[in-house]
Design a protein around this motif. Sequence first.
Motif, short mmCIF file in Angstrom:
data_model
loop_
_atom_site.label_atom_id
_atom_site.label_comp_id
_atom_site.label_asym_id
_atom_site.label_seq_id
_atom_site.Cartn_x
_atom_site.Cartn_y
_atom_site.Cartn_z
N ILE A 28 -144.13 -0.39 55.68
CA ILE A 28 -144.81 0.17 55.15
C ILE A 28 -146.41 0.45 55.14
N PHE A 29 -147.10 1.91 54.79
CA PHE A 29 -148.67 1.65 54.63
C PHE A 29 -149.51 2.03 54.01
N TRP A 30 -148.71 2.17 52.84
CA TRP A 30 -150.05 1.75 51.81
C TRP A 30 -148.36 2.27 50.45
N ILE A 31 -148.97 1.02 49.29
CA ILE A 31 -148.55 0.97 48.07
C ILE A 31 -149.03 1.63 46.93
N ASN A 32 -148.73 2.53 46.33
CA ASN A 32 -149.66 3.38 45.52
C ASN A 32 -149.53 2.46 43.88
N ALA A 33 -147.99 1.79 43.97
CA ALA A 33 -147.61 1.38 43.08
C ALA A 33 -146.35 0.57 42.80
N MET A 34 -145.92 -0.55 42.12
CA MET A 34 -145.18 -0.76 41.68
C MET A 34 -144.44 -1.27 40.57
N GLY A 35 -143.23 -1.71 40.02
CA GLY A 35 -142.02 -1.28 38.62
C GLY A 35 -141.96 -2.07 38.45
N TRP A 36 -140.90 -2.48 37.37
CA TRP A 36 -139.75 -2.84 36.65
C TRP A 36 -138.86 -1.83 35.93
N ARG A 50 -145.27 -1.27 34.50
CA ARG A 50 -145.92 -0.56 36.69
C ARG A 50 -147.52 -1.42 36.09
N ILE A 51 -147.57 -1.29 37.91
CA ILE A 51 -148.43 -2.13 37.97
C ILE A 51 -149.55 -0.74 39.37
N THR A 52 -150.33 0.01 39.41
CA THR A 52 -150.91 0.62 40.64
C THR A 52 -151.58 -0.53 41.25
N SER A 53 -152.60 -0.13 42.54
CA SER A 53 -152.87 -0.50 43.33
C SER A 53 -154.01 -1.36 43.34
N GLY A 54 -154.90 0.02 42.12
CA GLY A 54 -155.96 -0.97 41.69
C GLY A 54 -155.89 -2.15 40.67
N GLY A 55 -154.62 -2.17 39.83
CA GLY A 55 -154.60 -3.22 38.89
C GLY A 55 -154.16 -2.64 37.55
N SER A 56 -153.98 -0.96 37.41
CA SER A 56 -153.68 -0.77 36.34
C SER A 56 -152.94 -1.08 36.31
N ALA A 91 -130.39 -7.00 30.66
CA ALA A 91 -130.65 -5.95 31.07
C ALA A 91 -130.36 -6.51 32.55
N VAL A 92 -129.95 -5.44 33.26
CA VAL A 92 -130.12 -5.11 34.52
C VAL A 92 -132.00 -4.85 34.92
N TYR A 93 -132.56 -5.12 35.85
CA TYR A 93 -133.01 -5.53 36.39
C TYR A 93 -133.50 -4.40 37.35
N TYR A 94 -134.21 -3.81 37.74
CA TYR A 94 -134.53 -2.75 39.22
C TYR A 94 -135.91 -3.08 39.24
N CYS A 95 -136.46 -3.17 41.20
CA CYS A 95 -137.64 -3.26 41.09
C CYS A 95 -137.95 -1.47 42.00
N ASN A 96 -138.50 -1.32 41.58
CA ASN A 96 -139.53 -0.04 41.92
C ASN A 96 -140.71 0.17 42.33
N THR A 97 -140.73 0.63 43.73
CA THR A 97 -142.13 1.00 44.05
C THR A 97 -142.45 3.01 44.48
N ASP A 98 -143.96 3.06 45.01
CA ASP A 98 -144.17 4.16 45.04
C ASP A 98 -144.73 4.14 46.29
N LEU A 99 -144.65 4.93 47.55
CA LEU A 99 -145.07 3.72 48.72
C LEU A 99 -144.93 5.13 49.81
N ARG A 100 -145.94 4.75 51.30
CA ARG A 100 -146.22 5.61 52.37
C ARG A 100 -145.84 4.79 52.89
#
Length: 121
Positions: A28-36, A50-56, A91-100
């Motif tokens: 992992i170099f950088w995580i842009n956003a993480m979410g469920w 969903r939450i971004t790296s800046g906290g939005s 439901a089944v809850y899935y973690c998701n991440t958008d990263l480099r």
Amino acid sequence: QVQLVESGGGLVQAGGSLRLSCAASGSIFWINAMGWYRQAPGKQRELVARITSGGSTTYADSVKGRFTISRDNAKNTVYLQMNSLKPEDTAVYYCNTDLRTSYFSGSSQYWGQGTQVTVSS
């Protein structure tokens, strides 16, 4: 290689609470956003929060005021605090991440294996 490990699902009565956690590890170099996201039987997978790296943050209308998403950037971990749970949250809850994975790579999405949340009436 990137791994997402989820925990915290289970069975709870309506009105109860659960807290989900998802830790990202690996290259992992950088995580842009993480979410469920969640997927109920016979339904499409939908964004929960969903939450971004800046906290939005972004929430589905159905969970606003009940669920809170947060993240610990130092631990590459995202949390979902779920209060006032309803049977329709089952439901089944899935973690998701958008990263480099490196300075030179573009962003890619990764998914966890899913954790079951069941809310009884």
